[in-house]
Design an enzyme around this catalytic site. Structure first.
Site, mmCIF file in Angstrom:
data_model
loop_
_atom_site.group_PDB
_atom_site.id
_atom_site.type_symbol
_atom_site.label_atom_id
_atom_site.label_comp_id
_atom_site.label_asym_id
_atom_site.label_seq_id
_atom_site.Cartn_x
_atom_site.Cartn_y
_atom_site.Cartn_z
ATOM 1 C CB SER A 13 -41.059 16.137 -7.768
ATOM 2 O OG SER A 13 -41.322 14.875 -7.186
ATOM 3 C CE LYS A 17 -39.325 23.310 -8.926
ATOM 4 N NZ LYS A 17 -39.657 21.954 -8.446
ATOM 5 C CD GLU A 145 -39.683 26.581 -5.945
ATOM 6 O OE1 GLU A 145 -39.927 25.361 -5.840
ATOM 7 O OE2 GLU A 145 -39.546 27.331 -4.962
ATOM 8 C CD GLU A 154 -50.655 18.174 -13.341
ATOM 9 O OE1 GLU A 154 -51.257 17.192 -12.882
ATOM 10 O OE2 GLU A 154 -49.498 18.114 -13.819
ATOM 11 N N GLY A 361 -51.693 20.355 15.074
ATOM 12 C CA GLY A 361 -52.344 19.267 14.355
ATOM 13 C C GLY A 361 -53.849 19.480 14.374
ATOM 14 C CB CYS A 388 -51.255 25.204 17.421
ATOM 15 S SG CYS A 388 -52.831 25.544 16.593
ATOM 16 C CG MET A 391 -51.846 26.317 24.676
ATOM 17 S SD MET A 391 -52.132 28.000 24.073
ATOM 18 C CE MET A 391 -53.357 28.593 25.233
ATOM 19 C CD GLU A 412 -59.604 19.691 16.333
ATOM 20 O OE1 GLU A 412 -59.048 19.505 15.240
ATOM 21 O OE2 GLU A 412 -59.048 20.273 17.283
ATOM 22 N NE ARG A 477 -61.573 25.374 9.871
ATOM 23 C CZ ARG A 477 -60.723 24.796 9.040
ATOM 24 N NH1 ARG A 477 -59.833 23.947 9.511
ATOM 25 N NH2 ARG A 477 -60.760 25.053 7.748
ATOM 26 C CG HIS A 522 -48.413 27.690 14.133
ATOM 27 N ND1 HIS A 522 -48.122 26.348 14.186
ATOM 28 C CD2 HIS A 522 -49.765 27.780 14.139
ATOM 29 C CE1 HIS A 522 -49.244 25.648 14.207
ATOM 30 N NE2 HIS A 522 -50.259 26.495 14.184
ATOM 31 C CD GLU A 524 -44.421 26.477 14.106
ATOM 32 O OE1 GLU A 524 -45.336 25.765 13.663
ATOM 33 O OE2 GLU A 524 -44.491 27.065 15.204
#
Length: 550
Positions: A13, A17, A145, A154, A361, A388, A391, A412, A477, A522, A524
């Site tokens: 792996s 790909k 892919e 699987e 995170g 996120c 900030m 949190e 969240r 986000h 990015e």
């Protein structure tokens, strides 16, 4: 007529790909064709949203709110085509759909089996309408892919489905590309083809004969080895394509074209009069990567730094900012927990950084370290970009150390009397905790996908974006509590971006700082090598300026 290209992998792996699929898509685009890329993930999770970053890496979020595999980020960055929910499916989603149909009685009492029911669902997904970004016309090529490697238990239903599709589709409308590994044994001084032979043997045992072999290698493949691979794997010698390691992923389309990958694919489809590719923009990027005007060092203070794939889009967006400024971006990975318990650790580690990035995170672990990174950036006037969670930690730092709210925290992390950051169903109104429910305006507790935001005219972010109306992708969240906006503003941290209804804080920035910006979304996820996100381009420009000052 839409044609289908199936990309499979063998031997091991993580051969790339997703990158190979994206590069091939870019080459077909360079010839004037419309493409769409899709990913089949064999794991039983419904989506990667609840998977550990250490196991799965980044969760890539689409405009329509799908939580998907990070390979979709490669697809978007290389082709510029925005992915949707219809471009990624997992075994978990397939089984969920089948069980729901069975419970409704849709199968009319039939025994539900892998063949035909699971394979039919997979084929229906692959063959679902694939339109260009205007939605007006079908694309010329769909690149599919298949995750994992041939031989994985699987993946068997997916391989069976694409085997059947070759029979279902008209002749010359499908192509199998198999990505494999040619290891070089240094002690023996030779390249080994046996793993590739066995991988193709396994593929052929389930009824799939690859048309093209894309061979990952560290060194050039000798001509005699190419002939040997072709003979034992039943492909033409020209279909054994060398895929050597590259110094930059953005050189891969050029390398693959030089090796003849796109020409070989078109030959499989009988498209011998295809337009020649225009690779000028890839060549321009390659020139900038290999001949930068300077370097900057960005300290990335994160929680999952052991596995860089957890920040894949972030890494690429920072490099896109480097392309926009013609500089090489060096990343200094800092585990945020190293700053906890030692007040001088942050200063010692961040001293040589030209700018500080604190990415997203979840959870309390490492939070105090990120807060100290924000404090260092604020006090030392070092460019700071918080995304996120980054900030939210910048807001907590300001309210603790500037506004004097020493117990400012996030719900949190546990119960708190000062929930500066709270879950989107928890808000403080006066002395009361207001509970919002899923049918209220703010929806549920997870905000996914593209949402609009309104920027304050004259603010730094409005200048960077070149306007006051934006749309960005979210995955969170928790939100900054709007009830603390006044205290933030008094402390010099201006709230310069909100949701259109003014309720949700989206952007904060400091006016007394050369470059200090935090965003709830986000950015990015929308950056491209040919169109670097304006925030990342501006951030790297600020880092470049900081490098001149130190």
């Amino acid at each position: 007529m839409t044609r289908y290209i199936f990309i499979t992998g063998g031997v091991v792996s993580s051969l790339g790909k997703g990158l190979a699929s994206a590069a091939l898509g870019a080459l077909l685009q360079a010839r004037g064709y419309k493409v769409r890329l899709r990913k089949l993930d064999p794991y039983l999770n419904v989506d990667p949203g609840t998977m550990s970053p250490y196991q799965h890496g980044e969760v890539f979020v689409t405009d329509d709110g799908a939580e998907t595999d990070l390979d979709l980020g490669h697809y978007e960055r290389f082709t510029g085509v925005s992915a949707t929910k219809a471009d990624n499916i997992t075994t978990g989603q397939i089984y969920k759909t089948i069980i729901e149909k069975e419970r409704r009685g849709d199968y009319l009492g039939a025994t539900v089996q892998v063949i035909p029911h699971v394979t039919n669902e997979i084929k229906d997904f692959i063959l679902s309408p694939a339109m260009d970004e205007t939605g007006a016309k079908p694309v010329d090529f769909v690149l599919v892919e298949i995750g994992g490697t041939v031989g994985d238990i699987e993946g068997l239903p997916f391989f069976e489905a694409i085997r059947q599709l070759r029979q279902d589709l008209p002749r010359n409308q499908s192509c199998y590309v198999h990505l494999t590994l040619l290891p070089f044994i240094k002690t023996a001084g030779e390249m080994k083809t046996k793993p590739t032979q066995h991988s193709v043997k396994e593929l052929r045992s389930i009824g799939i004969q690859p048309d093209i072999l894309l061979c990952r290698c560290e060194q050039e493949i000798p001509v005699e080895e190419k002939r040997k691979i072709a003979q034992f794997c039943n492909v033409r010698p020209s279909a054994v394509i060398q895929a050597m390691d590259s110094s930059s992923i953005y050189a891969v389309p050029i390398d693959y074209h030089q090796e003849g990958l796109d020409a070989e694919v078109l030959d499989v489809f009988g498209m011998h009069d295809a337009p020649k590719p225009d690779l000028s923009r890839w060549e321009a990027i390659d020139q900038t990567v290999n001949h930068p005007d300077g370097e900057v060092t960005i300290a990335v203070v994160g929680k999952y730094t052991v596995l860089k794939d957890a920040y894949k889009s972030l890494i690429e967006a920072l490099h896109h900012g480097g392309l926009a400024n013609k500089v090489k971006v060096n990343l200094d990975w800092v585990e945020s927990e190293t700053f906890e318990g030692d007040e001088g650790a942050a200063a010692a580690r961040l001293e040589n950084a030209h700018a500080i990035m604190v990415p997203g995170g979840f959870g309390e672990r490492g939070a105090e370290g990120k807060i100290r990174a924000a404090q260092f950036a604020r006090e030392r006037k070092v460019p700071y970009f918080g995304i996120c969670f980054g900030m939210q930690m910048a807001v907590i730092e300001t309210l603790r150390n500037v506004a004097g709210i020493k117990d400012a925290s996030s719900s949190e992390f546990g119960p708190t009397e000062r929930p500066v950051v709270g879950i989107m169903t928890e808000w403080i109104k006066g002395n009361e905790t207001v509970q919002r429910r899923a049918n209220d305006d703010l929806g549920g507790t997870m905000r996914l996908g593209a949402y609009d935001a309104v920027l304050t005219p004259g603010s730094k972010v409005a200048q960077i974006y070149g306007g006051t109306a934006i749309s960005e992708r979210h995955r969170h969240r928790y939100e900054v509590n709007i009830g603390y906006a006044h205290r933030m503003e008094e402390s010099g941290l201006k709230l310069t971006g909100r949701s259109p209804d003014g309720v949700l804080p989206e952007i904060v920035e400091r006016e007394d700082h050369p470059w200090f910006i935090g965003v709830q979304y986000h950015p990015e996820l929308k950056s491209r090598p040919f169109a670097p996100h304006p925030l990342f381009a501006s951030f790297i420009a600020a880092a470049k300026e900081q490098g001149r000052l130190v």
